[in-house]
Motif scaffolding. Structure first.
Motif, PDB file in Angstrom:
ATOM      1  N   LEU A  52       9.069 -27.055  78.766  1.00 53.07           N
ATOM      2  CA  LEU A  52       8.567 -27.233  80.088  1.00 53.07           C
ATOM      3  C   LEU A  52       9.060 -26.051  81.005  1.00 53.07           C
ATOM      4  CD1 LEU A  52      12.436 -28.679  79.156  1.00 53.07           C
ATOM      5  CD2 LEU A  52      10.472 -29.576  79.723  1.00 53.07           C
ATOM      6  N   THR A  62       1.888 -31.085  74.987  1.00 48.36           N
ATOM      7  CA  THR A  62       2.106 -31.852  75.829  1.00 48.36           C
ATOM      8  C   THR A  62       3.394 -30.562  76.491  1.00 48.36           C
ATOM      9  OG1 THR A  62       3.702 -32.992  75.136  1.00 48.36           O
ATOM     10  CG2 THR A  62       1.357 -33.678  75.002  1.00 48.36           C
ATOM     11  N   GLU A  65       8.669 -34.409  80.641  1.00 48.05           N
ATOM     12  CA  GLU A  65       8.945 -34.827  81.989  1.00 48.05           C
ATOM     13  C   GLU A  65      10.183 -35.040  81.948  1.00 48.05           C
ATOM     14  OE1 GLU A  65       7.727 -38.176  84.641  1.00 48.05           O
ATOM     15  OE2 GLU A  65       6.799 -38.031  83.194  1.00 48.05           O
ATOM     16  N   ARG A  67      13.392 -36.744  82.942  1.00 43.78           N
ATOM     17  CA  ARG A  67      13.756 -37.424  83.341  1.00 43.78           C
ATOM     18  C   ARG A  67      15.461 -37.943  83.773  1.00 43.78           C
ATOM     19  NH1 ARG A  67       9.941 -40.979  81.070  1.00 43.78           N
ATOM     20  NH2 ARG A  67       9.179 -39.827  79.375  1.00 43.78           N
TER      21      ARG A  67
END
Length: 310
Positions: A52, A62, A65, A67
């Motif tokens: 993050l 990765t 995201e 939410r």
């Protein structure tokens, strides 16, 4: 690539977590040392890192995201929390990471290189919460050294002056951690006195805590030499004691001093502090952690979580 130290315990734990690499969220994605560790974990197949607070993920990682529905996780922990406030909290990477774990979209949270311990704890308590029957969060260090049996030391980073009940809770959590990481738990409740040979506020508190620990391999109050050395234990009335692999200290000053002495004078390496007592795995890193330290701490944290997922 950063290599784990060539220690049997770390090799065994790394092998275990590599069988089914879990998602671990790193809210401090802008930190170069965090990014290097995340890349190393991905390259070795030890974890599926999610970062993050960064614009580009390292190879094998990765980007997380946030939410909006994670607001329900925060509101479930604190029903009076308004949705607008919960949504604002998700704008802070630490809270978003904790909510991600609570929502089941990551198996563990690892942070602390740029965040004070109290902020990591705050987010974890808010979103993840404590495990059933746990009354207080605590921490441990996994101490390891070539040619020596690994040890778990608690609490060396979080609980300043635990009372008897809190000390017992730390011992139970540490025993569970030892069982998961080392295969068994032999717990010593440390003091400046062994058995009934001494008295005082501290030793009385340790004695009271020990009486609360049914169903465990535990001795206490016990001095450190008797806790670790079978011959000395026998001389002090502890015949049959096999030696501790979990050392529980009566207060933070004793634990923190002891683990640093083991590092500086005993040649031990310390992994942690790893948090325990939370419903899902959380690790609070040292502010001075290097990439290889983060790799090792993540492996230990995921190994704890793997037991819960088994």
């Amino acid at each position: 690539m950063f290599l784990l130290a060539l220690m049997d315990v770390l090799d065994r734990l790394a092998h275990a977590v590599a069988r089914a690499p879990a998602r671990v969220v790193f809210p401090e994605g802008r930190s170069p040392v965090t990014r290097a560790a995340a890349q190393a974990l991905a390259e070795r197949g030890l974890a599926r890192p999610v970062l993050l607070d960064c614009d580009e993920a390292p190879p094998g990682c990765t980007l997380g995201e946030v939410r909006p529905e994670w607001t329900k996780v925060l509101q479930a922990a604190r029903p009076s929390l308004k949705e607008a406030v919960a949504l604002k909290m998700l704008g802070r990477p630490m809270f978003a990471a904790a909510a991600m774990v609570a929502a089941g979209e990551a198996e563990a949270l690892v942070a602390g290189v740029e965040t004070p311990t109290k902020r990591v704890i705050e987010a974890a308590l808010m979103a993840i919460g404590l495990a059933p029957d746990v009354t207080v969060p605590s921490s441990f260090f996994l101490m390891h050294k070539d040619g020596a049996a690994p040890l778990i030391l608690a609490d060396c980073a979080l609980s300043v002056a635990p009372d008897a009940g809190e000390l017992a809770a730390i011992a139970r959590a540490s025993a569970a951690s030892a069982q998961a990481l080392l295969g068994e738990a032999r717990v010593a409740m440390l003091s400046y006195s062994t058995g009934t040979s001494g008295a005082g506020e501290s030793v009385d508190r340790v004695r009271a805590a020990t009486t609360l620990l049914d169903g465990m391999q535990v001795v206490g109050p016990v001095q450190a030499d008797a806790a670790l050395n079978q011959a000395i234990a026998a001389k002090k009335g502890l015949e049959g004691w096999d030696g501790a692999n979990v050392l529980v200290f009566p207060a933070l000053d004793a634990g923190n001093i002891a683990y640093k002495l083991l590092q500086e004078l005993g040649g031990y390496a310390a992994i942690g502090p790893c948090l325990q007592g939370f419903a899902r795995p959380v690790c609070d890193l040292s502010r001075g952690a290097k990439a290889e330290d983060i790799v090792n701490a993540t492996v230990v944290t995921l190994a704890l979580g793997a037991v819960g997922r088994a």
